[in-house]
Design an enzyme around this catalytic site. Structure first.
Site, PDB file in Angstrom:
ATOM      1  N   LYS A  66       0.811  -1.221   0.000  1.00 47.50           N
ATOM      2  CA  LYS A  66       0.000   0.000   0.000  1.00 47.50           C
ATOM      3  C   LYS A  66       0.846   1.274   0.000  1.00 47.50           C
ATOM      4  CE  LYS A  66      -4.027  -2.064   2.285  1.00 47.50           C
ATOM      5  NZ  LYS A  66      -4.976  -1.949   3.413  1.00 47.50           N
ATOM      6  N   ASP A 102     -10.260   1.984   2.962  1.00 49.13           N
ATOM      7  CA  ASP A 102     -10.304   1.162   4.174  1.00 49.13           C
ATOM      8  C   ASP A 102     -11.115   1.822   5.289  1.00 49.13           C
ATOM      9  OD1 ASP A 102      -8.838  -0.967   3.196  1.00 49.13           O
ATOM     10  OD2 ASP A 102      -6.920  -0.138   3.837  1.00 49.13           O
TER      11      ASP A 102
END
Length: 279
Positions: A66, A102
């Site tokens: 990420k 997220d």
């Protein structure tokens, strides 16, 4: 014309994302191919470029990529900028646009699926890596009274707290001092502790009378944390399956302009997990 999407991670064979996005596509009459691509960090950049050359229009990114994905973007959403990590990529003429879904996925799961009012809650966030950064700001936006960040490497927790700039509400504590910190209304596990073989162990005194304990992981990776929370009589002990489904819906909307219904997909996956556990 078929659109090509993928999820990159290492390892990635366990990922439910292809199954989830296939279901969303069917429900919305969108023709897409979505596959999982195992990419070690040292090969990720080249594999992402190859994916684009082969027609890749967008991708999800999971551990441990990420932060790398963030660095490959020419444009970043506000959520990605605040998190400092990217889990969703969309290709445009100028390069990759990055987003982080997220936090939004976590908040939707907690507040809509589990009817949790996050306002005024004293919250403990375990971990200070990419997973924690992805959910930190949306949690604060939800109205928490206090957020305590605890990480095995204290300096990492301090840097994360300092990046928020809200010392009246966001604090750090040493891992070994948790037994002296009183109880919390919400405990979120953003560590990778459950990915090993050891049992999760923290003082039961951390869990308040109405506490919800939530692991950002799901399946086997969340079992030790969930077992600890249940042993301590937490009001709710939840894994991150709902967050996965909801963040995938956020990514789907980022790519296709329509937010899919999530409940049927969540129910199907949850039933599958329960069936596997019974076998």
């Amino acid at each position: 014309m078929t659109s090509h999407f993928a999820v990159f991670g290492h390892p990635i064979a366990h990922s439910l994302s292809p199954r989830i996005h296939a279901a969303y596509a069917r429900a919305n009459d969108i023709d897409l191919e979505y596959r999982a691509i195992d990419a070690a960090p040292e090969h990720f950049k080249d594999q992402l470029a190859s994916f684009h050359r082969d027609g890749g229009a967008g991708a999800n990114v999971t551990l441990p990529l990420k932060l790398q994905a963030y660095g490959y973007c020419t444009e970043l959403s506000a959520a990605a900028q605040r998190a400092g990590t990217v889990n969703t990529l969309r290709r445009s003429a100028g390069g990759w646009s990055g987003h982080n879904t997220d936090g939004a996925g976590l908040i939707r799961d907690l507040t809509e699926r589990h009817s949790l009012d996050l306002r005024d809650r004293r919250t403990l966030l375990l971990g200070a890596g990419g997973a924690a950064r992805g959910v930190l700001w949306p949690l604060l936006d939800s109205g928490l009274r206090e957020l305590v960040i605890c990480n095995r490497t204290a300096e990492t927790a301090d840097r994360l707290a300092d990046s928020v700039g809200d010392p009246a509400r966001v604090h750090t504590r040493y891992w070994d001092d948790l037994a002296q910190q009183g109880s919390f209304d919400l405990i979120i596990n953003a560590t990778s502790a459950g990915h090993g073989d050891g049992a999760f162990s923290l003082p039961f005194s951390l869990i308040g009378a109405r506490a919800t304990c939530y692991d950002l992981s799901y399946g086997n990776a969340a079992r030790s944390f969930i077992a600890w929370a249940r042993a301590a009589n937490a009001a709710q002990a939840l894994d991150g399956l709902g967050m996965l489904v909801e963040q995938a819906a956020e990514s789907f909307e980022f790519w296709h302009g329509v937010r899919p219904e999530t409940e049927a997909v969540y129910a199907q996956l949850r039933a599958s997990f329960l069936s596997d556990a019974a076998d």
